[in-house]
Design an enzyme around this catalytic site. Sequence first.
Site, short mmCIF file in Angstrom:
data_model
loop_
_atom_site.label_atom_id
_atom_site.label_comp_id
_atom_site.label_asym_id
_atom_site.label_seq_id
_atom_site.Cartn_x
_atom_site.Cartn_y
_atom_site.Cartn_z
CB THR A 217 -0.92 0.03 1.24
OG1 THR A 217 -0.11 -0.28 2.39
CG2 THR A 217 -2.06 -0.93 1.12
N GLY B 276 5.16 3.10 -0.62
CA GLY B 276 6.60 2.99 -0.80
C GLY B 276 7.08 1.90 -1.75
CB VAL C 75 2.67 -9.82 8.06
CG1 VAL C 75 2.35 -9.68 6.58
CG2 VAL C 75 3.47 -8.64 8.58
CB SER D 150 17.60 -2.30 6.05
OG SER D 150 18.08 -1.00 6.30
CE1 TYR E 189 13.53 -1.36 10.06
CE2 TYR E 189 15.64 -0.24 9.75
CZ TYR E 189 14.50 -0.82 9.22
OH TYR E 189 14.32 -0.88 7.85
P1 NDP Z 1 6.44 2.33 3.88
O1 NDP Z 1 6.10 2.72 5.27
O2 NDP Z 1 6.29 3.35 2.80
O3 NDP Z 1 5.64 1.01 3.48
C1 NDP Z 1 5.56 -0.08 4.36
C2 NDP Z 1 4.51 -1.06 3.89
O4 NDP Z 1 4.47 -2.15 4.82
C3 NDP Z 1 3.13 -0.45 3.83
O5 NDP Z 1 2.48 -0.90 2.67
C4 NDP Z 1 2.43 -1.01 5.07
O6 NDP Z 1 1.06 -1.17 4.75
C5 NDP Z 1 3.12 -2.38 5.18
N1 NDP Z 1 3.04 -2.94 6.52
C6 NDP Z 1 3.58 -2.43 7.66
N2 NDP Z 1 3.25 -3.20 8.71
C7 NDP Z 1 2.48 -4.21 8.22
C8 NDP Z 1 1.82 -5.30 8.82
N3 NDP Z 1 1.87 -5.54 10.13
N4 NDP Z 1 1.11 -6.16 8.03
C9 NDP Z 1 1.03 -5.93 6.70
N5 NDP Z 1 1.64 -4.91 6.08
C10 NDP Z 1 2.35 -4.05 6.84
O7 NDP Z 1 7.97 1.82 3.97
P2 NDP Z 1 9.02 1.35 2.85
O8 NDP Z 1 8.35 1.13 1.56
O9 NDP Z 1 10.16 2.26 2.93
O10 NDP Z 1 9.46 -0.03 3.50
C11 NDP Z 1 9.33 -1.29 2.86
C12 NDP Z 1 10.41 -2.22 3.38
O11 NDP Z 1 11.70 -1.70 3.05
C13 NDP Z 1 10.43 -2.39 4.91
O12 NDP Z 1 10.70 -3.74 5.20
C14 NDP Z 1 11.57 -1.49 5.35
O13 NDP Z 1 12.15 -1.92 6.57
C15 NDP Z 1 12.53 -1.67 4.19
N6 NDP Z 1 13.51 -0.62 4.03
C16 NDP Z 1 13.14 0.70 3.90
C17 NDP Z 1 14.12 1.68 3.76
C18 NDP Z 1 13.79 3.12 3.70
O14 NDP Z 1 14.70 3.96 3.89
N7 NDP Z 1 12.55 3.52 3.39
C19 NDP Z 1 15.54 1.33 3.70
C20 NDP Z 1 15.82 -0.07 3.88
C21 NDP Z 1 14.84 -1.00 4.01
P3 NDP Z 1 -0.17 -1.01 5.77
O15 NDP Z 1 0.18 0.10 6.72
O16 NDP Z 1 -1.32 -0.69 4.87
O17 NDP Z 1 -0.31 -2.34 6.42
C1 8X3 Z 2 16.00 1.93 6.59
C2 8X3 Z 2 17.32 2.60 6.37
O1 8X3 Z 2 19.31 3.63 7.61
O2 8X3 Z 2 17.06 4.42 8.20
O3 8X3 Z 2 16.13 0.56 6.72
O4 8X3 Z 2 17.81 2.27 8.90
S1 8X3 Z 2 17.89 3.25 7.86
#
Ligand code: NDP
Ligand code: 8X3
Length: 252
Positions: free
Chosen positions: A11, A13, A61, A139, A152
């Site tokens: 939903t 990112g 999840v 990450s 985290y």
């Molecule tokens: P966003 O917050 O933009 O998106 C996160 C997504 O995860 C949303 O769609 C949210 O949907 C879903 N989500 C969160 N908790 C749950 C849950 N309990 N059950 C089902 N869905 C869930 O973050 P990003 O797109 O940035 O993050 C995506 C992944 O990338 C994560 O694993 C994050 O740790 C990783 N990541 C992100 C980085 C960054 O800098 N942004 C860097 C490195 C890794 P909803 O709320 O509708 O459930």
């Molecule tokens: C997200 C990147 O550096 O904020 O996983 O942890 S950081």
Amino acid sequence: MSKIALITGATAGIGEACARLFAQQNYNLILLARRADRLESLSKNLSSEFGIEVKTLVIDVRDKEAVKELEILPDDWKKVNVLVNNAGLSRGLDPINSGDTEDWDVMIDTNIKGLLYVTKIVSNWMIQNGPGHIINLGSIAGKETYLNGNVYCATKYAVDSLNKAMRIDLLPHKIKVTGIHPGAVETEFSEVRFKGDTERAKKVYDGFEPLHAQDIADAIWFAVSRPPHVNINDMIVMPTAQANTSHLLREV
Ligand code: NDP
Ligand code: 8X3
């Protein structure tokens, strides 16, 4: 018959960017997250724009029983070729002695246990239906620990370990496993980490160009589109302005 990708956290990112990219590549999609309204509108947009089929699942999840509802999908939808274990989050940025234990539970339950619950079910489908590919979102925080990143980082180190474990356990079934490890990507991630404090979230990306969700979707697609004999084990993708978790070139 079109291939199928199951994307968790679709939903926002990175997950949403992946959904769009796989739709462009003519995959049918199973999209999972908690926000029903967003899933519904994304599903409508992608199916009308790309003529693909989409199933949406409103599932947290962390809820083991709810994740088992995946088994209700019709058999044809269990022929998943690609699983993108993307749902994940960070909550808080506090020292270990003052961190909120509720935040710790949410991160551990989502980033580790949620990923495991989904993987257990979908890897069995892949074993039954033919080789598949599992993409786990780690990450840079799973490669280096930074100040106040504690829990985290620990969850993402766990994902890094699970990448290796899955590759060993699923080897006999020819299932590919790829770990994708981004640096700073501007999504809703920091808003979630700082619990809706949008000003603080924006500051994270001040003075440099962070990665865009599309950059990570592109990296995932690169891994997925390799020939059958090639597996990309691990990819660390950083903004050019970010050397590691603590060295950023900010030009304000
Ligand atoms: P966003 O917050 O933009 O998106 C996160 C997504 O995860 C949303 O769609 C949210 O949907 C879903 N989500 C969160 N908790 C749950 C849950 N309990 N059950 C089902 N869905 C869930 O973050 P990003 O797109 O940035 O993050 C995506 C992944 O990338 C994560 O694993 C994050 O740790 C990783 N990541 C992100 C980085 C960054 O800098 N942004 C860097 C490195 C890794 P909803 O709320 O509708 O459930
Ligand atoms: C997200 C990147 O550096 O904020 O996983 O942890 S950081």
